[in-house]
Design an enzyme around this catalytic site. Structure first.
Site, PDB file in Angstrom:
ATOM      1  N   CYS A 166       7.922  18.088  -8.933  1.00 17.73           N
ATOM      2  CA  CYS A 166       8.609  16.813  -9.173  1.00 17.73           C
ATOM      3  C   CYS A 166      10.046  17.138  -9.577  1.00 17.73           C
ATOM      4  O   CYS A 166      10.270  17.956 -10.485  1.00 17.73           O
ATOM      5  CB  CYS A 166       7.903  16.060 -10.293  1.00 17.73           C
ATOM      6  SG  CYS A 166       8.866  14.679 -10.930  1.00 17.73           S
ATOM      7  N   HIS A 173       0.817  -1.221   0.000  1.00 19.86           N
ATOM      8  CA  HIS A 173       0.000   0.000   0.000  1.00 19.86           C
ATOM      9  C   HIS A 173       0.850   1.270   0.000  1.00 19.86           C
ATOM     10  O   HIS A 173       0.368   2.336   0.340  1.00 19.86           O
ATOM     11  CB  HIS A 173      -0.957   0.007   1.205  1.00 19.86           C
ATOM     12  CG  HIS A 173      -2.098  -0.953   1.064  1.00 19.86           C
ATOM     13  ND1 HIS A 173      -2.971  -1.252   2.092  1.00 19.86           N
ATOM     14  CD2 HIS A 173      -2.530  -1.684   0.003  1.00 19.86           C
ATOM     15  CE1 HIS A 173      -3.876  -2.127   1.671  1.00 19.86           C
ATOM     16  NE2 HIS A 173      -3.619  -2.417   0.412  1.00 19.86           N
ATOM     17  N   CYS A 200       5.221  11.453  -8.192  1.00 18.58           N
ATOM     18  CA  CYS A 200       4.717  12.474  -9.104  1.00 18.58           C
ATOM     19  C   CYS A 200       3.480  11.927  -9.803  1.00 18.58           C
ATOM     20  O   CYS A 200       3.558  10.915 -10.506  1.00 18.58           O
ATOM     21  CB  CYS A 200       5.781  12.866 -10.135  1.00 18.58           C
ATOM     22  SG  CYS A 200       5.145  14.044 -11.341  1.00 18.58           S
TER      23      CYS A 200
HETATM   24  P1  OAD Z   1      -7.895  -2.279  10.349  1.00 18.78           P
HETATM   25  O1  OAD Z   1      -7.984  -1.054  11.190  1.00 18.78           O
HETATM   26  O2  OAD Z   1      -8.992  -2.562   9.413  1.00 18.78           O
HETATM   27  O3  OAD Z   1      -7.745  -3.570  11.276  1.00 18.78           O
HETATM   28  C1  OAD Z   1      -6.817  -3.632  12.320  1.00 18.78           C
HETATM   29  C2  OAD Z   1      -6.920  -5.004  12.969  1.00 18.78           C
HETATM   30  O4  OAD Z   1      -5.925  -5.072  13.961  1.00 18.78           O
HETATM   31  C3  OAD Z   1      -8.267  -5.280  13.660  1.00 18.78           C
HETATM   32  O5  OAD Z   1      -8.755  -6.554  13.278  1.00 18.78           O
HETATM   33  C4  OAD Z   1      -7.921  -5.257  15.151  1.00 18.78           C
HETATM   34  O6  OAD Z   1      -8.681  -6.189  15.913  1.00 18.78           O
HETATM   35  C5  OAD Z   1      -6.458  -5.654  15.135  1.00 18.78           C
HETATM   36  N1  OAD Z   1      -5.691  -5.124  16.273  1.00 18.78           N
HETATM   37  C6  OAD Z   1      -5.829  -3.952  16.928  1.00 18.78           C
HETATM   38  N2  OAD Z   1      -4.918  -3.832  17.905  1.00 18.78           N
HETATM   39  C7  OAD Z   1      -4.167  -4.956  17.872  1.00 18.78           C
HETATM   40  C8  OAD Z   1      -3.052  -5.445  18.643  1.00 18.78           C
HETATM   41  N3  OAD Z   1      -2.523  -4.740  19.635  1.00 18.78           N
HETATM   42  N4  OAD Z   1      -2.552  -6.650  18.323  1.00 18.78           N
HETATM   43  C9  OAD Z   1      -3.079  -7.389  17.305  1.00 18.78           C
HETATM   44  N5  OAD Z   1      -4.112  -6.983  16.562  1.00 18.78           N
HETATM   45  C10 OAD Z   1      -4.656  -5.791  16.833  1.00 18.78           C
HETATM   46  O7  OAD Z   1      -6.473  -2.210   9.599  1.00 18.78           O
HETATM   47  P2  OAD Z   1      -5.962  -3.043   8.331  1.00 18.78           P
HETATM   48  O8  OAD Z   1      -6.593  -4.373   8.283  1.00 18.78           O
HETATM   49  O9  OAD Z   1      -4.495  -2.941   8.308  1.00 18.78           O
HETATM   50  O10 OAD Z   1      -5.484   0.922   3.327  1.00 18.78           O
HETATM   51  O11 OAD Z   1      -6.541  -2.160   7.154  1.00 18.78           O
HETATM   52  C11 OAD Z   1      -6.254  -2.530   5.835  1.00 18.78           C
HETATM   53  C12 OAD Z   1      -6.191  -1.307   4.958  1.00 18.78           C
HETATM   54  O12 OAD Z   1      -7.381  -0.529   5.146  1.00 18.78           O
HETATM   55  C13 OAD Z   1      -5.082  -0.338   5.298  1.00 18.78           C
HETATM   56  O13 OAD Z   1      -3.845  -0.694   4.718  1.00 18.78           O
HETATM   57  C14 OAD Z   1      -5.582   0.954   4.754  1.00 18.78           C
HETATM   58  C15 OAD Z   1      -7.013   0.867   5.222  1.00 18.78           C
HETATM   59  O14 OAD Z   1      -7.948   1.568   4.472  1.00 18.78           O
HETATM   60  C16 OAD Z   1      -5.342   2.050   2.619  1.00 18.78           C
HETATM   61  O15 OAD Z   1      -5.288   3.149   3.127  1.00 18.78           O
HETATM   62  C17 OAD Z   1      -5.254   1.824   1.146  1.00 18.78           C
END
Ligand code: OAD
Length: 232
Positions: free
Chosen positions: A133, A106, A114
Protein backbone atom coordinates in the site's frame (compact mmCIF):
# COMPACT_ATOMS: atom_id res chain seq x y z
CA UNK A 1 -36.59 18.57 -13.34
CA UNK A 2 -37.20 14.93 -14.29
CA UNK A 3 -34.79 12.35 -13.01
CA UNK A 4 -33.79 8.99 -14.50
CA UNK A 5 -31.85 6.29 -12.66
CA UNK A 6 -30.41 3.49 -14.78
CA UNK A 7 -29.14 0.30 -13.18
CA UNK A 8 -26.79 -1.66 -15.43
CA UNK A 9 -25.39 -5.17 -15.22
CA UNK A 10 -23.10 -7.47 -17.16
CA UNK A 11 -25.57 -7.81 -20.07
CA UNK A 12 -24.86 -4.26 -21.26
CA UNK A 13 -21.19 -5.17 -21.80
CA UNK A 14 -21.83 -8.60 -23.34
CA UNK A 15 -21.72 -7.23 -26.88
CA UNK A 16 -18.41 -5.56 -26.05
CA UNK A 17 -17.02 -9.07 -25.64
CA UNK A 18 -17.03 -9.20 -21.84
CA UNK A 19 -18.64 -12.36 -20.48
CA UNK A 20 -21.63 -12.17 -18.16
CA UNK A 21 -21.72 -14.15 -14.91
CA UNK A 22 -24.74 -16.42 -15.11
CA UNK A 23 -25.39 -16.95 -18.83
CA UNK A 24 -24.23 -20.22 -20.39
CA UNK A 25 -20.43 -20.25 -20.34
CA UNK A 26 -20.43 -17.23 -18.01
CA UNK A 27 -17.73 -16.38 -15.47
CA UNK A 28 -19.43 -18.29 -12.65
CA UNK A 29 -19.43 -21.48 -14.71
CA UNK A 30 -15.63 -21.44 -14.86
CA UNK A 31 -14.81 -19.94 -11.44
CA UNK A 32 -16.26 -20.59 -7.99
CA UNK A 33 -17.73 -17.47 -6.36
CA UNK A 34 -16.34 -18.64 -2.98
CA UNK A 35 -12.82 -18.75 -4.45
CA UNK A 36 -12.63 -15.47 -6.36
CA UNK A 37 -15.38 -13.18 -5.06
CA UNK A 38 -15.28 -13.39 -1.26
CA UNK A 39 -12.87 -11.98 1.36
CA UNK A 40 -12.40 -15.57 2.63
CA UNK A 41 -11.33 -16.72 -0.85
CA UNK A 42 -8.81 -13.87 -0.99
CA UNK A 43 -7.42 -14.78 2.45
CA UNK A 44 -7.06 -18.44 1.35
CA UNK A 45 -5.42 -17.86 -2.03
CA UNK A 46 -4.64 -14.20 -2.82
CA UNK A 47 -2.64 -15.11 -5.92
CA UNK A 48 -5.58 -16.93 -7.51
CA UNK A 49 -7.83 -13.94 -6.81
CA UNK A 50 -5.28 -11.40 -8.09
CA UNK A 51 -4.88 -13.44 -11.28
CA UNK A 52 -8.65 -13.61 -11.83
CA UNK A 53 -9.00 -9.81 -11.62
CA UNK A 54 -5.74 -9.19 -13.54
CA UNK A 55 -7.26 -11.22 -16.38
CA UNK A 56 -10.54 -9.32 -16.20
CA UNK A 57 -8.72 -5.95 -16.05
CA UNK A 58 -6.75 -6.83 -19.19
CA UNK A 59 -9.96 -7.90 -20.98
CA UNK A 60 -11.79 -4.73 -19.93
CA UNK A 61 -8.96 -2.52 -21.22
CA UNK A 62 -9.14 -4.30 -24.59
CA UNK A 63 -12.94 -3.98 -24.83
CA UNK A 64 -14.73 -1.07 -26.49
CA UNK A 65 -18.06 0.43 -25.42
CA UNK A 66 -21.02 -0.63 -27.59
CA UNK A 67 -24.12 1.18 -28.86
CA UNK A 68 -25.91 0.73 -25.52
CA UNK A 69 -23.16 2.46 -23.52
CA UNK A 70 -23.03 5.29 -26.10
CA UNK A 71 -26.80 5.70 -26.03
CA UNK A 72 -26.80 6.16 -22.24
CA UNK A 73 -24.02 8.75 -22.53
CA UNK A 74 -26.08 10.57 -25.16
CA UNK A 75 -29.12 10.48 -22.87
CA UNK A 76 -27.07 12.10 -20.09
CA UNK A 77 -25.85 14.83 -22.47
CA UNK A 78 -29.17 15.63 -24.13
CA UNK A 79 -31.96 14.86 -21.63
CA UNK A 80 -33.45 17.97 -20.08
CA UNK A 81 -33.34 16.44 -16.59
CA UNK A 82 -30.86 14.42 -14.55
CA UNK A 83 -29.48 11.01 -15.54
CA UNK A 84 -27.60 8.79 -13.10
CA UNK A 85 -26.11 5.42 -14.02
CA UNK A 86 -25.72 3.01 -11.12
CA UNK A 87 -23.65 0.14 -12.41
CA UNK A 88 -22.84 -3.27 -11.01
CA UNK A 89 -20.16 -3.53 -13.68
CA UNK A 90 -16.52 -3.01 -12.89
CA UNK A 91 -15.31 -2.51 -16.48
CA UNK A 92 -15.38 1.29 -16.94
CA UNK A 93 -17.12 1.15 -20.34
CA UNK A 94 -19.79 3.69 -19.32
CA UNK A 95 -17.14 6.34 -18.67
CA UNK A 96 -15.27 5.44 -21.85
CA UNK A 97 -18.51 5.98 -23.79
CA UNK A 98 -18.84 9.44 -22.26
CA UNK A 99 -21.14 8.96 -19.25
CA UNK A 100 -20.04 11.18 -16.37
CA UNK A 101 -22.62 10.54 -13.69
CA UNK A 102 -21.74 6.92 -12.90
CA UNK A 103 -21.78 5.16 -9.53
CA UNK A 104 -19.81 1.92 -9.27
CA UNK A 105 -21.68 0.06 -6.55
CA UNK A 106 -19.57 -3.12 -6.96
CA UNK A 107 -16.22 -1.32 -7.29
CA UNK A 108 -13.94 -0.86 -10.27
CA UNK A 109 -11.24 -3.04 -11.89
CA UNK A 110 -9.01 0.02 -12.29
CA UNK A 111 -8.90 0.50 -8.53
CA UNK A 112 -6.60 -0.97 -5.88
CA UNK A 113 -7.62 -1.10 -2.23
CA UNK A 114 -5.52 -1.65 0.87
CA UNK A 115 -7.15 -4.39 2.97
CA UNK A 116 -5.24 -2.97 5.93
CA UNK A 117 -5.92 0.79 6.01
CA UNK A 118 -8.64 1.23 3.32
CA UNK A 119 -6.52 3.50 1.11
CA UNK A 120 -7.52 3.41 -2.59
CA UNK A 121 -5.28 4.10 -5.61
CA UNK A 122 -5.17 3.34 -9.37
CA UNK A 123 -4.57 -0.36 -10.03
CA UNK A 124 -1.59 -1.53 -12.07
CA UNK A 125 -2.42 -3.83 -15.00
CA UNK A 126 -0.99 -6.74 -13.03
CA UNK A 127 -1.56 -6.60 -9.30
CA UNK A 128 0.81 -8.82 -7.29
CA UNK A 129 0.47 -10.27 -3.81
CA UNK A 130 3.75 -8.56 -2.88
CA UNK A 131 2.43 -5.05 -3.79
CA UNK A 132 2.59 -2.63 -0.87
CA UNK A 133 0.00 0.00 0.00
CA UNK A 134 1.56 3.37 -0.96
CA UNK A 135 0.14 4.89 2.22
CA UNK A 136 0.60 2.44 5.14
CA UNK A 137 3.24 0.29 3.36
CA UNK A 138 1.50 -2.93 4.38
CA UNK A 139 1.52 -5.83 1.91
CA UNK A 140 -2.28 -5.97 1.73
CA UNK A 141 -3.18 -4.88 -1.80
CA UNK A 142 -6.46 -6.20 -3.21
CA UNK A 143 -8.68 -5.29 -6.15
CA UNK A 144 -11.17 -2.52 -5.31
CA UNK A 145 -14.08 -4.88 -5.98
CA UNK A 146 -17.04 -5.43 -3.67
CA UNK A 147 -17.15 -9.14 -2.87
CA UNK A 148 -20.01 -11.26 -1.59
CA UNK A 149 -20.51 -10.54 2.09
CA UNK A 150 -19.24 -6.94 1.71
CA UNK A 151 -21.31 -3.74 1.60
CA UNK A 152 -21.72 -2.23 -1.90
CA UNK A 153 -20.43 1.32 -2.31
CA UNK A 154 -22.48 4.54 -2.08
CA UNK A 155 -25.67 2.86 -0.85
CA UNK A 156 -27.06 5.87 1.02
CA UNK A 157 -26.72 8.08 -2.05
CA UNK A 158 -28.16 5.35 -4.30
CA UNK A 159 -31.26 4.90 -2.11
CA UNK A 160 -31.75 8.68 -2.21
CA UNK A 161 -31.64 8.62 -6.02
CA UNK A 162 -34.08 5.69 -6.16
CA UNK A 163 -36.55 7.42 -3.89
CA UNK A 164 -36.56 10.64 -5.89
CA UNK A 165 -36.43 9.41 -9.50
CA UNK A 166 -39.23 9.57 -12.08
CA UNK A 167 -37.91 6.65 -14.13
CA UNK A 168 -36.03 3.59 -12.95
CA UNK A 169 -34.59 1.57 -15.82
CA UNK A 170 -32.71 -1.69 -15.47
CA UNK A 171 -30.43 -2.87 -18.29
CA UNK A 172 -28.71 -6.25 -18.68
CA UNK A 173 -28.96 -7.63 -15.18
CA UNK A 174 -30.42 -10.97 -14.14
CA UNK A 175 -31.95 -9.75 -10.87
CA UNK A 176 -30.17 -12.38 -8.78
CA UNK A 177 -27.91 -10.22 -6.64
CA UNK A 178 -29.14 -7.98 -3.82
CA UNK A 179 -29.42 -5.16 -2.97
CA UNK A 180 -29.46 -4.22 -6.70
CA UNK A 181 -32.30 -6.66 -7.42
CA UNK A 182 -34.50 -4.81 -4.90
CA UNK A 183 -33.95 -1.33 -6.38
CA UNK A 184 -37.00 -1.67 -8.64
CA UNK A 185 -39.33 -2.26 -5.70
CA UNK A 186 -37.99 0.73 -3.83
CA UNK A 187 -38.20 3.04 -6.83
CA UNK A 188 -41.75 1.85 -7.66
CA UNK A 189 -42.90 2.36 -4.07
CA UNK A 190 -41.76 5.96 -4.35
CA UNK A 191 -43.63 6.56 -7.58
CA UNK A 192 -41.12 5.87 -10.36
CA UNK A 193 -42.09 4.40 -13.72
CA UNK A 194 -40.08 1.16 -13.90
CA UNK A 195 -38.73 -0.36 -17.12
CA UNK A 196 -36.64 -3.47 -17.68
CA UNK A 197 -34.46 -3.79 -20.83
CA UNK A 198 -32.87 -7.23 -20.98
CA UNK A 199 -32.18 -10.11 -23.32
CA UNK A 200 -34.76 -12.19 -21.45
CA UNK A 201 -37.09 -11.53 -18.52
CA UNK A 202 -35.03 -11.26 -15.32
CA UNK A 203 -35.78 -12.97 -12.00
CA UNK A 204 -37.57 -9.80 -10.84
CA UNK A 205 -39.39 -8.89 -14.09
CA UNK A 206 -42.78 -9.00 -12.36
CA UNK A 207 -41.73 -5.99 -10.25
CA UNK A 208 -41.42 -3.79 -13.37
CA UNK A 209 -44.28 -1.90 -15.01
CA UNK A 210 -42.74 -2.46 -18.48
CA UNK A 211 -40.33 -5.02 -19.88
CA UNK A 212 -38.62 -5.10 -23.28
CA UNK A 213 -36.56 -8.06 -24.42
CA UNK A 214 -33.70 -7.86 -26.90
CA UNK A 215 -30.01 -7.13 -27.24
CA UNK A 216 -28.86 -4.09 -25.30
CA UNK A 217 -27.29 -2.61 -28.44
CA UNK A 218 -30.76 -2.55 -30.06
CA UNK A 219 -33.22 -1.86 -27.27
CA UNK A 220 -31.23 0.70 -25.27
CA UNK A 221 -30.68 3.12 -28.20
CA UNK A 222 -34.37 2.67 -29.17
CA UNK A 223 -35.54 3.52 -25.67
CA UNK A 224 -33.13 6.49 -25.44
CA UNK A 225 -34.40 7.92 -28.72
CA UNK A 226 -37.97 7.56 -27.47
CA UNK A 227 -37.13 9.45 -24.27
CA UNK A 228 -35.24 12.16 -26.12
CA UNK A 229 -37.94 12.62 -28.75
CA UNK A 230 -40.08 14.38 -26.16
CA UNK A 231 -37.55 15.65 -23.64
CA UNK A 232 -34.61 17.17 -25.42
P1 OAD B 1 -25.68 -11.84 -14.78
O1 OAD B 1 -24.67 -12.64 -15.53
O2 OAD B 1 -26.30 -12.43 -13.59
O3 OAD B 1 -26.88 -11.43 -15.75
C1 OAD B 1 -26.65 -10.87 -17.02
C2 OAD B 1 -28.00 -10.57 -17.65
O4 OAD B 1 -27.75 -9.94 -18.88
C3 OAD B 1 -28.85 -11.82 -17.95
O5 OAD B 1 -30.17 -11.63 -17.49
C4 OAD B 1 -28.82 -11.92 -19.48
O6 OAD B 1 -30.04 -12.41 -20.03
C5 OAD B 1 -28.59 -10.48 -19.88
N1 OAD B 1 -27.90 -10.33 -21.17
C6 OAD B 1 -26.94 -11.10 -21.73
N2 OAD B 1 -26.55 -10.61 -22.91
C7 OAD B 1 -27.27 -9.49 -23.12
C8 OAD B 1 -27.34 -8.52 -24.19
N3 OAD B 1 -26.57 -8.60 -25.27
N4 OAD B 1 -28.21 -7.51 -24.06
C9 OAD B 1 -29.01 -7.39 -22.96
N5 OAD B 1 -28.99 -8.27 -21.94
C10 OAD B 1 -28.14 -9.30 -22.02
O7 OAD B 1 -24.98 -10.42 -14.45
P2 OAD B 1 -25.43 -9.30 -13.40
O8 OAD B 1 -26.89 -9.30 -13.22
O9 OAD B 1 -24.75 -8.06 -13.78
O10 OAD B 1 -21.20 -9.17 -8.60
O11 OAD B 1 -24.76 -9.85 -12.08
C11 OAD B 1 -24.87 -9.10 -10.91
C12 OAD B 1 -23.65 -9.31 -10.05
O12 OAD B 1 -23.43 -10.72 -9.87
C13 OAD B 1 -22.35 -8.83 -10.65
O13 OAD B 1 -22.14 -7.45 -10.45
C14 OAD B 1 -21.33 -9.65 -9.95
C15 OAD B 1 -22.02 -10.99 -10.00
O14 OAD B 1 -21.69 -11.89 -9.00
C16 OAD B 1 -20.05 -9.32 -7.93
O15 OAD B 1 -19.07 -9.85 -8.40
C17 OAD B 1 -20.10 -8.76 -6.55
Amino acid sequence: MEKIVILTGAGISAESGLGTFRDEGGLWAAHRIEDVATPEGFARDPKLVQNFYNMRRAQAREAEPNAAHYALAKLEREFTGEVTVVTQNVDGLHERAGSQNVMHMHGFLEGALCAGCGHRWPAPLNMKITDRCPKCKEVATRPDIVWFGEMPYDMEEIWDHLRSCDYFVSVGTSGNVYPAAAFVQDAARHGAITIELNLEPSAVVSDFAESHCGKASDIVPEWVEKMLSVRR
